[in-house]
Design a protein around this motif. Structure first.
Motif, PDB file in Angstrom:
ATOM      1  N   GLN A  85      51.669   2.530  -3.421  1.00 52.64           N
ATOM      2  CA  GLN A  85      52.560   2.259  -2.513  1.00 52.64           C
ATOM      3  C   GLN A  85      53.703   1.782  -2.906  1.00 52.64           C
ATOM      4  O   GLN A  85      54.922   1.623  -2.172  1.00 52.64           O
ATOM      5  N   VAL A  86      54.091   1.881  -4.263  1.00 49.58           N
ATOM      6  CA  VAL A  86      55.497   1.698  -4.838  1.00 49.58           C
ATOM      7  C   VAL A  86      55.688   2.755  -5.824  1.00 49.58           C
ATOM      8  O   VAL A  86      55.075   2.994  -6.695  1.00 49.58           O
ATOM      9  N   TYR A  87      56.839   3.272  -5.883  1.00 53.84           N
ATOM     10  CA  TYR A  87      57.560   4.474  -6.594  1.00 53.84           C
ATOM     11  C   TYR A  87      58.907   4.446  -6.928  1.00 53.84           C
ATOM     12  O   TYR A  87      59.718   3.852  -6.107  1.00 53.84           O
ATOM     13  N   ALA A  88      59.071   4.904  -8.019  1.00 53.02           N
ATOM     14  CA  ALA A  88      60.345   4.443  -8.830  1.00 53.02           C
ATOM     15  C   ALA A  88      61.018   5.970  -9.441  1.00 53.02           C
ATOM     16  O   ALA A  88      60.098   7.046  -9.865  1.00 53.02           O
ATOM     17  N   LEU A  89      62.227   5.904  -9.076  1.00 49.72           N
ATOM     18  CA  LEU A  89      63.139   7.043  -9.829  1.00 49.72           C
ATOM     19  C   LEU A  89      64.237   6.287 -10.592  1.00 49.72           C
ATOM     20  O   LEU A  89      64.689   5.125 -10.130  1.00 49.72           O
ATOM     21  N   ALA A  90      64.563   6.965 -11.841  1.00 53.60           N
ATOM     22  CA  ALA A  90      65.487   6.198 -12.510  1.00 53.60           C
ATOM     23  C   ALA A  90      66.365   6.923 -13.506  1.00 53.60           C
ATOM     24  O   ALA A  90      65.709   8.154 -13.973  1.00 53.60           O
ATOM     25  N   GLU A  91      67.576   6.519 -13.798  1.00 52.55           N
ATOM     26  CA  GLU A  91      68.224   7.141 -15.245  1.00 52.55           C
ATOM     27  C   GLU A  91      68.385   5.938 -15.859  1.00 52.55           C
ATOM     28  O   GLU A  91      69.370   5.112 -15.759  1.00 52.55           O
ATOM     29  N   PRO A  92      67.181   5.482 -16.655  1.00 51.38           N
ATOM     30  CA  PRO A  92      67.118   4.236 -17.416  1.00 51.38           C
ATOM     31  C   PRO A  92      68.407   3.585 -17.987  1.00 51.38           C
ATOM     32  O   PRO A  92      68.934   4.482 -18.677  1.00 51.38           O
ATOM     33  N   GLY A  93      68.994   2.592 -17.835  1.00 51.56           N
ATOM     34  CA  GLY A  93      70.050   1.953 -18.317  1.00 51.56           C
ATOM     35  C   GLY A  93      71.383   2.195 -17.227  1.00 51.56           C
ATOM     36  O   GLY A  93      72.123   1.537 -17.581  1.00 51.56           O
ATOM     37  N   GLU A  94      71.105   3.119 -16.173  1.00 51.05           N
ATOM     38  CA  GLU A  94      72.232   3.326 -15.378  1.00 51.05           C
ATOM     39  C   GLU A  94      71.832   3.109 -13.988  1.00 51.05           C
ATOM     40  O   GLU A  94      72.803   2.291 -13.287  1.00 51.05           O
ATOM     41  N   GLN A  95      70.982   3.736 -13.533  1.00 48.35           N
ATOM     42  CA  GLN A  95      70.709   3.259 -12.011  1.00 48.35           C
ATOM     43  C   GLN A  95      69.035   3.652 -11.920  1.00 48.35           C
ATOM     44  O   GLN A  95      68.372   4.149 -12.625  1.00 48.35           O
ATOM     45  N   TYR A  96      68.634   2.800 -10.785  1.00 50.44           N
ATOM     46  CA  TYR A  96      67.197   2.632 -10.361  1.00 50.44           C
ATOM     47  C   TYR A  96      67.091   2.623  -9.034  1.00 50.44           C
ATOM     48  O   TYR A  96      67.726   2.012  -8.235  1.00 50.44           O
ATOM     49  N   LEU A  97      66.021   3.302  -8.635  1.00 50.75           N
ATOM     50  CA  LEU A  97      65.700   3.410  -7.150  1.00 50.75           C
ATOM     51  C   LEU A  97      64.255   3.183  -7.077  1.00 50.75           C
ATOM     52  O   LEU A  97      63.477   3.870  -7.704  1.00 50.75           O
ATOM     53  N   VAL A  98      63.972   2.173  -6.271  1.00 47.69           N
ATOM     54  CA  VAL A  98      62.455   1.840  -6.166  1.00 47.69           C
ATOM     55  C   VAL A  98      61.965   1.917  -4.340  1.00 47.69           C
ATOM     56  O   VAL A  98      62.774   1.059  -3.677  1.00 47.69           O
ATOM     57  N   PHE A  99      61.123   2.649  -4.034  1.00 52.10           N
ATOM     58  CA  PHE A  99      60.491   2.554  -2.644  1.00 52.10           C
ATOM     59  C   PHE A  99      59.135   1.667  -2.671  1.00 52.10           C
ATOM     60  O   PHE A  99      58.427   1.919  -3.506  1.00 52.10           O
ATOM     61  N   ALA A 100      59.354   0.604  -1.848  1.00 50.42           N
ATOM     62  CA  ALA A 100      58.421  -0.250  -1.594  1.00 50.42           C
ATOM     63  C   ALA A 100      57.843  -0.295  -0.224  1.00 50.42           C
ATOM     64  O   ALA A 100      58.567  -0.794   0.682  1.00 50.42           O
ATOM     65  N   THR A 101      56.780   0.112  -0.178  1.00 50.86           N
ATOM     66  CA  THR A 101      55.904   0.177   1.108  1.00 50.86           C
ATOM     67  C   THR A 101      55.503  -1.147   1.795  1.00 50.86           C
ATOM     68  O   THR A 101      55.168  -1.948   1.148  1.00 50.86           O
ATOM     69  N   ALA A 102      56.067  -1.419   2.902  1.00 54.33           N
ATOM     70  CA  ALA A 102      55.722  -2.605   3.520  1.00 54.33           C
ATOM     71  C   ALA A 102      56.088  -3.764   2.836  1.00 54.33           C
ATOM     72  O   ALA A 102      55.174  -4.861   3.063  1.00 54.33           O
ATOM     73  N   GLY A 103      57.242  -3.824   2.414  1.00 54.44           N
ATOM     74  CA  GLY A 103      57.843  -4.656   1.482  1.00 54.44           C
ATOM     75  C   GLY A 103      57.171  -5.511   0.514  1.00 54.44           C
ATOM     76  O   GLY A 103      57.106  -6.542   0.146  1.00 54.44           O
ATOM     77  N   SER A 104      56.194  -4.404  -0.179  1.00 50.23           N
ATOM     78  CA  SER A 104      55.505  -4.812  -1.437  1.00 50.23           C
ATOM     79  C   SER A 104      56.601  -5.218  -2.398  1.00 50.23           C
ATOM     80  O   SER A 104      57.337  -4.602  -3.135  1.00 50.23           O
ATOM     81  N   SER A 105      55.997  -6.092  -3.180  1.00 48.38           N
ATOM     82  CA  SER A 105      56.540  -6.771  -4.329  1.00 48.38           C
ATOM     83  C   SER A 105      56.361  -5.995  -5.450  1.00 48.38           C
ATOM     84  O   SER A 105      55.057  -5.180  -5.673  1.00 48.38           O
ATOM     85  N   PHE A 106      57.288  -6.061  -6.705  1.00 49.26           N
ATOM     86  CA  PHE A 106      56.935  -5.161  -7.668  1.00 49.26           C
ATOM     87  C   PHE A 106      57.680  -5.913  -8.997  1.00 49.26           C
ATOM     88  O   PHE A 106      58.765  -6.601  -8.646  1.00 49.26           O
ATOM     89  N   SER A 107      57.309  -5.436 -10.075  1.00 45.97           N
ATOM     90  CA  SER A 107      58.183  -5.860 -11.322  1.00 45.97           C
ATOM     91  C   SER A 107      58.766  -4.520 -11.823  1.00 45.97           C
ATOM     92  O   SER A 107      58.116  -3.504 -11.781  1.00 45.97           O
ATOM     93  N   LEU A 108      59.726  -4.519 -12.205  1.00 46.73           N
ATOM     94  CA  LEU A 108      60.531  -3.225 -12.996  1.00 46.73           C
ATOM     95  C   LEU A 108      61.242  -3.390 -14.116  1.00 46.73           C
ATOM     96  O   LEU A 108      62.035  -4.349 -14.515  1.00 46.73           O
ATOM     97  N   GLN A 109      60.785  -2.556 -15.123  1.00 49.24           N
ATOM     98  CA  GLN A 109      61.475  -2.643 -16.518  1.00 49.24           C
ATOM     99  C   GLN A 109      62.665  -2.097 -16.449  1.00 49.24           C
ATOM    100  O   GLN A 109      62.794  -0.918 -16.182  1.00 49.24           O
ATOM    101  N   VAL A 110      63.603  -3.045 -16.759  1.00 51.51           N
ATOM    102  CA  VAL A 110      65.150  -2.718 -16.947  1.00 51.51           C
ATOM    103  C   VAL A 110      65.788  -2.774 -17.981  1.00 51.51           C
ATOM    104  O   VAL A 110      65.557  -3.699 -18.717  1.00 51.51           O
ATOM    105  N   LYS A 111      66.624  -1.822 -18.538  1.00 49.57           N
ATOM    106  CA  LYS A 111      67.231  -1.902 -19.909  1.00 49.57           C
ATOM    107  C   LYS A 111      68.433  -2.734 -19.843  1.00 49.57           C
ATOM    108  O   LYS A 111      68.939  -2.988 -18.632  1.00 49.57           O
ATOM    109  N   LYS A 112      68.714  -2.997 -20.954  1.00 44.35           N
ATOM    110  CA  LYS A 112      69.865  -4.028 -21.153  1.00 44.35           C
ATOM    111  C   LYS A 112      71.216  -3.506 -20.619  1.00 44.35           C
ATOM    112  O   LYS A 112      71.481  -2.358 -20.622  1.00 44.35           O
TER     113      LYS A 112
END
Length: 543
Positions: free
Chosen positions: A469-496
Motif C-alpha cells: 500500500q505504500v511506495y517510495a521514490l527518492a534521491e536520498p538526501g535531496e528529495q523524497y516522494l511517498v505514495f500512501a494508499t488510504a492515508g496509511s501511516s509509515f516510517s521513512l529513513q531520511v538522510k541528515k
C-alpha cells in the motif's frame, strides 16, 4: 533561357533539386526521385541507396523506398528519400541505384527555427526514465488511443475530435493500434464521419510484394507526421504481427521478406522523430529468433536513428529486457501474485501488481506499463472490475516504481466514440473525467513538485507499513516522494539535512497541506501520518 531548359529537363527526368530547402532540426526531410525503368517487381528489383553528410562531416548510409505514384496508389514511378537531420547547417546527400541507373547529389539546409524535440531514449544519467536524445528528461503523459480504423475516416475530423483534445490536456505520448495497420478496421469512431475506406490492411498474407496498400501508408504517415509536427510521441502497440488479431501472420514471411519489409518500414517511418517504440505485438516471450527477437534485431540493423525497441512481456517476473536488442521494457502486470493464471487473475486490478511488474521489468532501461489491467477502462475494466480509485492508485504504483505508463478512459471494447460518456475522458458526461483529473494531478506533481528524473524506487527506505500500500521514490538526501494508499501511516529513513519543503498532496483533488520544515541532524527513521485516511496522499520532502 538556359535555366528554363534545365528546369524542363529536370521536370522530365524527375530529378528536382532540394537545394535551399529548409528543414527544421529533428523534423522530416523528404525528396522525390523518379525511376522509369521496367522492373518485374519494384520493391525487390532495385534498391535506392542514399548517403547523407552532415555539416560536421559525419556520414549516414540509409535508403529510399518505392512509393507508387507518390499519392497513395501502388502503380507509378516515384521513389522517396526521407531523413531526420540532427545538425544545423547544410547537408549533402548522394543517392544511387543498385542496378546502375544514374543517381545524383544535392543539398538541403537544416535550421533551428521550428526544431523538434528529437527522439525518446533512455536518460543517460538515470535510465529509469525517458529523455529526448537521452539528455533532456521528459515526463510521458500517455493515452491509449484505440482507433484502429480511424485511418479510414476524415483526418481533419480525427485531428479536431481526438488529437487536439489530448494535446490540449497535456498528452505528449500516444499508444496506438494503427501503426502498422494489420487488423481490426471496424474499430473507428462511430460518432465521426463514415469511413472513406475500410480497406486498411497493409498487405495480403503471403503476398506482400504484390499487394502493398499504399493508401494505408499515406494515411498512417498523415497521422504520424501531424503528431510529429506537434511533438506527440507514438508507441507502436500492435506491431508487425497481425496473427494475434486475425491479420497477416509475420511467420508466413520468408526470412528474406522479413528483412526486406523491415528495411522498407524503416525507410518510410524511422525519419519521423516521434516513433517512440518499435514493437512486435502484444504479449510475447521475447526470446523467439523467428519472431519478436528476430524483428528487434532487424530493426537494430536498419534503423540508423536508433529509435526505441521493445517487446511486450505479459509476465515480467522473468523477462528478456537485458538483451541488447531491446532498449526499453513494455510490461503488463500478470503472474505477479501467482504463476497460476486463475489465481493470478483476481489480482490484475490491484495497484501493487502494477508496482511490482514495473520493478521486475527494470533491466537498466526505462519501463513502460503498456497494458496495466487497472489502467484501461476499454477492454480490461469489464474483466477486472477495477474501480476509478484502483486506476488512480495503479498509476501512482507505476510512477513510484520509476516507470512510465499509458491509460485509457474510453468505454468497453465494442463501438468506439470520441465524445460522450464512452469517449475521451474530457467531458462532463464521461465518468472517467475524474480519472483524467487524477492523471493530471499526478503528472503535475512529478513535473513540478519533484525532479522526477533524479529519483529511483526506494521502497527499502520504508517501514511500519504494508508493502502493498505504500511506495517510495527518492534521491536520498535531496528529495523524497511517498505514495500512501488510504492515508496509511509509515516510517521513512531520511538522510541528515534541512528539508524546507514538507507537504502532503491529496491525489484525488490536488489539495496541498504544508508541514513545518524538517531538520534531520543524523540519518534516522521518521514517522509520518497523513492528514486523513479517507483518501490517498503523497508526501513530498525536499531540500
Amino acid at each position: 533561357m538556359k535555366y528554363r531548359l534545365l528546369l524542363i529537363f529536370l521536370l522530365i527526368t524527375g530529378v528536382l533539386s532540394a537545394t535551399n530547402q529548409k528543414i527544421a532540426l529533428y523534423r522530416l526531410f523528404q525528396f522525390e526521385v523518379e525511376n522509369k525503368n521496367e522492373y518485374s517487381n519494384k520493391y525487390t528489383g532495385v534498391e535506392l541507396n542514399v548517403q547523407y553528410q552532415s555539416p560536421s562531416g559525419l556520414c549516414y548510409n540509409f535508403h529510399g523506398f518505392y512509393d507508387g505514384d507518390g499519392k497513395g496508389n501502388a502503380d507509378g514511378t516515384i521513389w522517396k528519400l526521407r531523413f531526420m537531420p540532427n545538425e544545423i547547417g547544410e547537408w549533402t546527400f548522394t543517392y544511387s541505384w543498385s542496378d546502375g541507373t544514374p543517381g545524383g547529389t544535392d543539398t538541403f539546409v537544416c535550421v533551428n527555427d521550428g526544431a523538434g524535440n528529437g527522439m525518446l531514449k533512455a536518460y543517460e544519467k538515470n535510465p529509469h526514465w525517458f529523455a529526448y536524445n537521452g539528455t533532456r528528461p521528459v515526463w510521458l503523459k500517455s493515452y491509449y488511443e484505440t482507433g484502429h480504423g480511424s485511418l479510414g475516416q476524415d483526418f481533419e475530423w480525427v485531428k479536431q475530435n481526438v488529437y487536439w483534445p489530448l494535446i490540449n490536456n497535456g498528452y505528449n505520448h500516444l499508444q496506438v493500434n494503427w501503426l502498422l495497420s494489420l487488423c481490426c478496421t471496424d474499430q473507428y469512431y462511430k460518432d465521426g464521419p463514415e469511413p472513406e475506406t475500410l480497406d486498411l490492411i497493409l498487405y495480403e498474407e503471403g503476398n506482400i510484394w504484390n499487394s502493398m496498400n499504399h493508401d494505408v501508408w499515406r494515411r498512417m504517415e498523415q497521422h504520424l507526421g501531424w503528431l510529429n509536427n506537434n511533438d506527440v510521441n507514438v508507441h507502436m502497440f500492435l506491431g508487425v504481427d497481425g496473427s494475434q488479431n486475425n491479420g497477416p501472420d509475420w511467420s508466413k514471411l520468408t526470412a528474406e521478406d522479413k528483412a526486406r519489409f523491415v528495411k522498407y518500414m524503416i525507410a518510410r517511418l524511422a525519419p519521423f522523430a516521434n516513433i517512440a517504440g518499435w514493437n512486435f505485438v502484444w504479449e510475447v516471450p521475447g526470446n523467439r529468433e523467428d519472431k519478436e527477437l528476430g524483428f528487434a534485431r532487424l530493426v537494430q540493423k536498419y534503423d540508423i536513428f536508433e529509435h526505441l525497441r521493445t517487446y511486450e512481456d505479459e509476465f515480467p517476473r522473468e523477462n528478456e529486457y537485458g538483451r541488447s536488442e531491446y532498449s526499453f521494457a513494455a510490461v503488463e502486470n500478470h503472474e505477479i501474485a501467482s504463476p497460476i493464471r486463475d489465481m493470478d487473475r483476481k489480482y490484475w486490478k490491484e495497484p501493487w501488481t502494477h508496482h511490482m511488474a514495473c520493478l521486475l521489468g527494470y533491466a537498466g532501461k526505462p519501463v513502460f506499463m503498456s497494458e496495466g489491467n487497472a489502467l484501461w477502462r476499454r477492454f480490461w475494466q469489464q474483466r477486472t472490475k477495477a474501480s476509478r480509485n484502483e486506476l488512480r492508485q495503479s498509476a501512482w504504483a507505476c510512477a513510484t516504481a520509476a516507470a512510465s505508463f499509458t491509460w485509457c478512459g474510453h468505454a468497453g471494447e465494442e463501438a468506439l466514440f470520441a465524445a460522450g460518456a464512452e469517449g475521451l475522458p474530457f467531458n462532463e458526461e464521461n465518468p472517467y473525467t475524474e480519472s483524467a483529473q487524477h492523471i493530471t494531478i499526478l503528472a503535475d506533481i512529478m513535473q513540478h513538485d519533484v525532479a522526477f528524473y533524479e529519483m529511483k524506487p526506494t521502497d527499502e527506505l520504508l517501514s511500519d507499513c504494508s508493502v502493498l500500500q505504500v511506495y517510495a521514490l527518492a534521491e536520498p538526501g535531496e528529495q523524497y516522494l511517498v505514495f500512501a494508499t488510504a492515508g496509511s501511516s509509515f516510517s521513512l529513513q531520511v538522510k541528515k539535512g534541512d528539508y524546507n519543503i514538507v507537504k502532503w498532496i491529496d491525489t484525488k483533488n490536488g489539495t496541498v497541506q504544508h508541514q513545518t520544515r524538517l531538520e534531520i541532524k543524523s540519518e534516522t527513521t521518521t514517522k509520518f501520518n497523513p492528514p486523513t485516511n479517507d483518501t490517498d496522499w503523497v508526501l513530498v520532502v525536499k531540500r
